[in-house]
Design an enzyme around this catalytic site. Structure first.
Site, PDB file in Angstrom:
ATOM      1  N   ASP A 193      31.353  -6.219 -19.770  1.00 35.35           N
ATOM      2  CA  ASP A 193      30.425  -6.553 -21.126  1.00 35.35           C
ATOM      3  C   ASP A 193      30.495  -5.062 -22.166  1.00 35.35           C
ATOM      4  OD1 ASP A 193      30.188  -8.524 -19.375  1.00 35.35           O
ATOM      5  OD2 ASP A 193      28.106  -8.697 -19.743  1.00 35.35           O
TER       6      ASP A 193
ATOM      7  N   GLU B  55      25.714  -4.630  -6.879  1.00 39.77           N
ATOM      8  CA  GLU B  55      26.485  -5.052  -7.750  1.00 39.77           C
ATOM      9  C   GLU B  55      27.304  -3.987  -8.150  1.00 39.77           C
ATOM     10  OE1 GLU B  55      24.043  -6.140 -11.555  1.00 39.77           O
ATOM     11  OE2 GLU B  55      25.653  -7.141 -12.320  1.00 39.77           O
TER      12      GLU B  55
HETATM   13  C1  GLC Z   1      27.776  -9.662 -16.277  1.00 37.79           C
HETATM   14  C2  GLC Z   1      29.064  -9.155 -15.861  1.00 37.79           C
HETATM   15  C3  GLC Z   1      30.206 -10.257 -16.101  1.00 37.79           C
HETATM   16  C4  GLC Z   1      29.836 -11.169 -14.924  1.00 37.79           C
HETATM   17  C5  GLC Z   1      28.403 -11.357 -15.164  1.00 37.79           C
HETATM   18  C6  GLC Z   1      27.751 -12.564 -13.860  1.00 37.79           C
HETATM   19  O1  GLC Z   1      27.572 -10.044 -17.498  1.00 37.79           O
HETATM   20  O2  GLC Z   1      29.394  -8.108 -16.771  1.00 37.79           O
HETATM   21  O3  GLC Z   1      31.563  -9.489 -15.202  1.00 37.79           O
HETATM   22  O4  GLC Z   1      30.632 -12.199 -14.932  1.00 37.79           O
HETATM   23  O5  GLC Z   1      27.396 -10.343 -15.247  1.00 37.79           O
HETATM   24  O6  GLC Z   1      28.103 -11.771 -12.814  1.00 37.79           O
END
Ligand code: GLC
Length: 441
Positions: A170, A412
């Site tokens: 992101d 995470e």
């Molecule tokens: C965040 C991460 C993305 C992932 C999502 C759900 O947005 O950046 O890569 O898919 O979370 O885990």
């Protein structure tokens, strides 16, 4: 205290069980209540080791969100808890292509589906594999065609992303740089100047689950919010979106994953004796030739490229290593990339692989995609290294990843410097890919 291998496996399975929603899995409770595209692919890669039926369901579930134009959305939405991610916010029904009965987002995410299909297929008998491939192939083919038809309008062979969330990383520095070097929307500038952005903290959900400094700044969040609204206003019509898309990037991570996914699609088609359409074959060939445009010979790195100007965005990130996963680089270039991996100023830290080089001004050990080691990017880099014959490097990444999870649990992400965990707990892809790593170690 470190867990034994048995305890680690049991912990990972328990996380996947906790996040199980029947036929699909949430990334983690609280912050992530929906089904995410690439998360489910990584989850299936873990599940296949002990429940191959459930692994198949995880991927089949993704197809329920597929748009009739072929797009696979990055999220299939559960009735909203998070405003910015709620069906009411995305309003996917503004596009004539979205499914009638399944609310989704209006953007995509890295195309890991082909890889997940093949990995799950490895655990099936020949007959089961053929029937699973037959089930998945039409959707996979439609998705790859959509990426070429709608996201490569100039027929360059490179796919363009219209929102940083599509990259899966992101707030990765190249995207943030791209965003900061374009004017922020007027209303965001006013909020920034008046200091009102602090009020946004009260309505944000992500900073309730992770420390604010570890996530996007409020101003960046508002800019993304504004971009998301713009896509919705344009009814997610890519021909309109790409006309005015100063942020849009040909993202190196996405295109690397897509390159590999195309090769795997050919393998799947071959197994079920399907002829791949000629235009897709031509597109793949074009991609192979175009990939060089991401290369910066001067410092031996791969970078994302601006859709608008065609210029490389020379801002370091783990993306530089991803062409190894694509399988598209020469042995010589692979060697140069491996040097960056060893370089203590770049990626050569105790707990690899930093998502942003250590010598980058963006680097922070706990800020989301601006430094921490994530288990999914480790999996991708290790897989690429192994295929290029760099077994020691791949094994080191796997060993250190297992070390992190057995010490701290399925967090995470982790500091690449001292391994300290951050983000949310009980994170599904950390659990799933740890299971996969355990089976490789
Ligand atoms: C965040 C991460 C993305 C992932 C999502 C759900 O947005 O950046 O890569 O898919 O979370 O885990």
């Amino acid at each position: 205290m470190r867990m034994t291998q048995e305890e680690l496996l049991a912990t990972c399975k328990a996380v996947l069980q906790k996040n199980n929603r029947g036929n699909w899995t949430i990334p983690a409770g609280g912050l992530y209540p929906h089904q995410w595209l690439w998360d489910s692919c990584f989850i299936a890669i873990g599940l296949r080791h002990y429940d191959v039926d459930r692994a198949q369901q995880e991927l089949i579930s993704l197809l329920r969100g597929q748009w009739s134009n072929g797009m696979l959305p990055n999220m299939i939405l559960t009735q909203g808890i998070l405003k910015q991610h709620s069906p009411e916010f995305w309003r996917s029904h503004v596009s004539p292509y979205s499914p009638d009965d399944v609310p989704t987002s209006g953007i995509t995410q890295p195309p890991m589906l082909a890889e997940a299909i093949v990995r799950v297929g490895e655990k099936l008998t020949k007959t089961e594999r053929r029937s699973f491939y037959q089930r998945m192939y039409p959707g996979l083919l439609a998705y790859h065609n959509w990426l070429y038809n709608e996201r490569d309008p100039r027929k360059e062979g490179l796919v363009t992303l219209v929102h940083p969330w599509e990259s899966g990383l992101d707030n990765t520095p190249p995207w943030m740089h791209q965003m900061h070097s374009h004017a922020l929307p007027l209303w965001v500038r006013i909020i920034d100047r008046t200091g009102l952005d602090n009020l946004v903290t009260f309505v944000r959900k992500d900073t309730r689950y992770a420390l604010p400094g570890e996530r996007l700044s409020n101003v960046d969040s508002l800019t993304l919010y504004s971009l998301q609204r713009k896509l919705r206003r344009l009814h997610y019509d890519n021909s309109r979106v790409l006309k005015k898309a100063p942020f849009a990037l040909q993202d190196i991570v996405f295109n690397s994953i897509f390159m590999r996914a195309n090769y795997l699609l050919l393998e799947i088609a071959n197994t079920i004796k399907q002829k791949v359409p000629d235009d897709l074959m031509q597109n793949i060939k074009r991609s192979e030739e175009a990939f060089d445009k991401f290369w910066e010979a001067y410092n031996g790195q791969y970078y994302s490229r601006s859709f608008e100007t065609g210029k490389l965005v020379r801002v370091g990130s783990i993306g530089t290593l991803m062409p190894l996963y694509a399988g598209i680089v020469t042995e010589e270039r692979a060697e140069l990339l491996v040097r960056h991996l060893h370089d203590k100023n770049m990626f050569g830290s105790q707990f690899p692989v930093a998502t942003t080089p250590l010598n980058s001004s963006y680097f922070h050990p706990h800020t989301y995609w601006q430094g921490p080691a994530w288990i999914n990017t480790n999996w991708l880099v290790a897989d690429g290294l192994r295929r290029y014959g760099y077994k020691d490097e791949a094994n080191w990444i796997i060993k250190q990843s297992l070390e992190l999870v057995s010490k701290h649990g399925c967090e995470e992400y982790f500091s690449p410097i001292d391994g300290s965990p951050a983000g949310v707990k009980n994170f599904s892809w950390t659990a799933a890919l740890t299971i996969d790593f355990l089976n490789q170690a």
